[in-house]
Write a protein that holds these residues in place. Structure first.
Motif, mmCIF file in Angstrom:
data_model
loop_
_atom_site.group_PDB
_atom_site.id
_atom_site.type_symbol
_atom_site.label_atom_id
_atom_site.label_comp_id
_atom_site.label_asym_id
_atom_site.label_seq_id
_atom_site.Cartn_x
_atom_site.Cartn_y
_atom_site.Cartn_z
ATOM 1 N N GLN A 7 0.834 -1.206 0.000
ATOM 2 C CA GLN A 7 0.000 0.000 0.000
ATOM 3 C C GLN A 7 0.867 1.254 0.000
ATOM 4 O O GLN A 7 0.556 2.229 -0.690
ATOM 5 C CB GLN A 7 -0.929 0.002 1.219
ATOM 6 C CG GLN A 7 -2.005 -1.058 1.171
ATOM 7 C CD GLN A 7 -2.774 -1.156 2.470
ATOM 8 O OE1 GLN A 7 -2.212 -1.028 3.556
ATOM 9 N NE2 GLN A 7 -4.075 -1.398 2.360
ATOM 10 N N ILE A 8 1.948 1.226 0.749
ATOM 11 C CA ILE A 8 2.868 2.375 0.787
ATOM 12 C C ILE A 8 3.466 2.603 -0.594
ATOM 13 O O ILE A 8 3.521 3.735 -1.080
ATOM 14 C CB ILE A 8 3.972 2.143 1.830
ATOM 15 C CG1 ILE A 8 3.363 2.082 3.235
ATOM 16 C CG2 ILE A 8 5.035 3.227 1.759
ATOM 17 C CD1 ILE A 8 4.301 1.555 4.298
ATOM 18 N N GLY A 15 2.327 9.746 -5.925
ATOM 19 C CA GLY A 15 2.812 11.066 -5.537
ATOM 20 C C GLY A 15 2.741 11.373 -4.056
ATOM 21 O O GLY A 15 2.926 12.527 -3.660
ATOM 22 N N CYS A 16 2.499 10.389 -3.207
ATOM 23 C CA CYS A 16 2.425 10.613 -1.759
ATOM 24 C C CYS A 16 3.793 10.461 -1.130
ATOM 25 O O CYS A 16 4.618 9.693 -1.589
ATOM 26 C CB CYS A 16 1.489 9.616 -1.095
ATOM 27 S SG CYS A 16 -0.218 10.050 -1.302
ATOM 28 N N ARG A 47 0.839 15.132 -0.273
ATOM 29 C CA ARG A 47 1.010 15.133 -1.729
ATOM 30 C C ARG A 47 1.314 16.548 -2.152
ATOM 31 O O ARG A 47 1.085 17.494 -1.414
ATOM 32 C CB ARG A 47 -0.280 14.682 -2.433
ATOM 33 C CG ARG A 47 -0.349 13.211 -2.636
ATOM 34 C CD ARG A 47 -1.467 12.803 -3.550
ATOM 35 N NE ARG A 47 -2.743 13.348 -3.105
ATOM 36 C CZ ARG A 47 -3.770 13.564 -3.904
ATOM 37 N NH1 ARG A 47 -3.688 13.293 -5.175
ATOM 38 N NH2 ARG A 47 -4.893 14.036 -3.425
ATOM 39 N N ASN A 48 1.774 16.685 -3.366
ATOM 40 C CA ASN A 48 2.057 17.986 -3.966
ATOM 41 C C ASN A 48 3.069 18.766 -3.138
ATOM 42 O O ASN A 48 4.184 18.347 -2.969
ATOM 43 C CB ASN A 48 0.770 18.769 -4.209
ATOM 44 C CG ASN A 48 -0.200 18.024 -5.099
ATOM 45 O OD1 ASN A 48 0.211 17.246 -5.947
ATOM 46 N ND2 ASN A 48 -1.478 18.213 -4.889
ATOM 47 N N ASP A 49 2.668 19.893 -2.569
ATOM 48 C CA ASP A 49 3.608 20.757 -1.859
ATOM 49 C C ASP A 49 3.779 20.393 -0.390
ATOM 50 O O ASP A 49 4.569 20.997 0.310
ATOM 51 C CB ASP A 49 3.178 22.217 -1.977
ATOM 52 C CG ASP A 49 1.814 22.484 -1.367
ATOM 53 O OD1 ASP A 49 1.166 21.528 -0.882
ATOM 54 O OD2 ASP A 49 1.382 23.643 -1.379
ATOM 55 N N GLY A 50 3.042 19.417 0.099
ATOM 56 C CA GLY A 50 3.164 18.996 1.485
ATOM 57 C C GLY A 50 2.346 19.799 2.467
ATOM 58 O O GLY A 50 2.372 19.535 3.662
ATOM 59 N N ALA A 51 1.604 20.801 1.998
ATOM 60 C CA ALA A 51 0.820 21.645 2.904
ATOM 61 C C ALA A 51 -0.420 20.927 3.419
ATOM 62 O O ALA A 51 -0.900 21.229 4.503
ATOM 63 C CB ALA A 51 0.403 22.937 2.206
ATOM 64 N N VAL A 52 -0.925 19.985 2.640
ATOM 65 C CA VAL A 52 -2.160 19.294 3.009
ATOM 66 C C VAL A 52 -1.834 17.874 3.428
ATOM 67 O O VAL A 52 -1.159 17.144 2.717
ATOM 68 C CB VAL A 52 -3.162 19.291 1.829
ATOM 69 C CG1 VAL A 52 -4.407 18.506 2.181
ATOM 70 C CG2 VAL A 52 -3.518 20.713 1.444
#
Length: 122
Positions: A7-8, A15-16, A47-52
């Motif tokens: 799963q990881i 993208g995680c 994901r993406n920029d790490g903000a969320v």
């Protein structure tokens, strides 16, 4: 949510990134289902920029090969964090014997109550 190595790998391929969670994050994000357990240790997924910080539902969809329908914005994440902090503060105050925070539904106005005077009891 305990994640298996498969799963990881699937989430990382989508993208995680998984980062170790701090004690403060565990306390704040567990109620929001944003804490993942990897080999017995708490982690957050971004994901993406790490903000969320991703939720269990979003990661489950990524693992299944589907893209989450709606991405949470950073503003929504901050609002959810503030709401969780308010709930936790109310619960801890109630545990210490203080007043508990109780939310009112709907428009926020209290419903009118009938007078108890001059009422006939059966």
């Amino acid at each position: 949510m305990e994640l298996t190595p498969e799963q990881i790998a699937a989430a990382k391929a989508s993208g995680c990134a998984f980062l170790p969670a701090t004690d403060e994050q565990v306390a704040r994000l567990t109620m929001q289902r944003r804490i993942f357990t990897i080999a017995g240790e708490p982690h957050v997924a971004t994901r993406n920029d790490g903000a969320v910080k991703e939720t269990h539902g979003a990661i489950a969809m990524l693992i299944a090969g589907e893209a989450p329908r709606v991405e949470e914005t950073a503003q929504q994440a901050v609002a959810a964090d503030a709401e969780a902090a308010l709930e936790m503060a109310g619960e801890s105050a109630a545990a210490r014997g203080g007043a508990q925070v109780v939310r009112r539904g709907g428009s926020g106005a209290a419903r009118p109550r009938a007078s108890w005077r001059n009422t006939k009891r059966v």
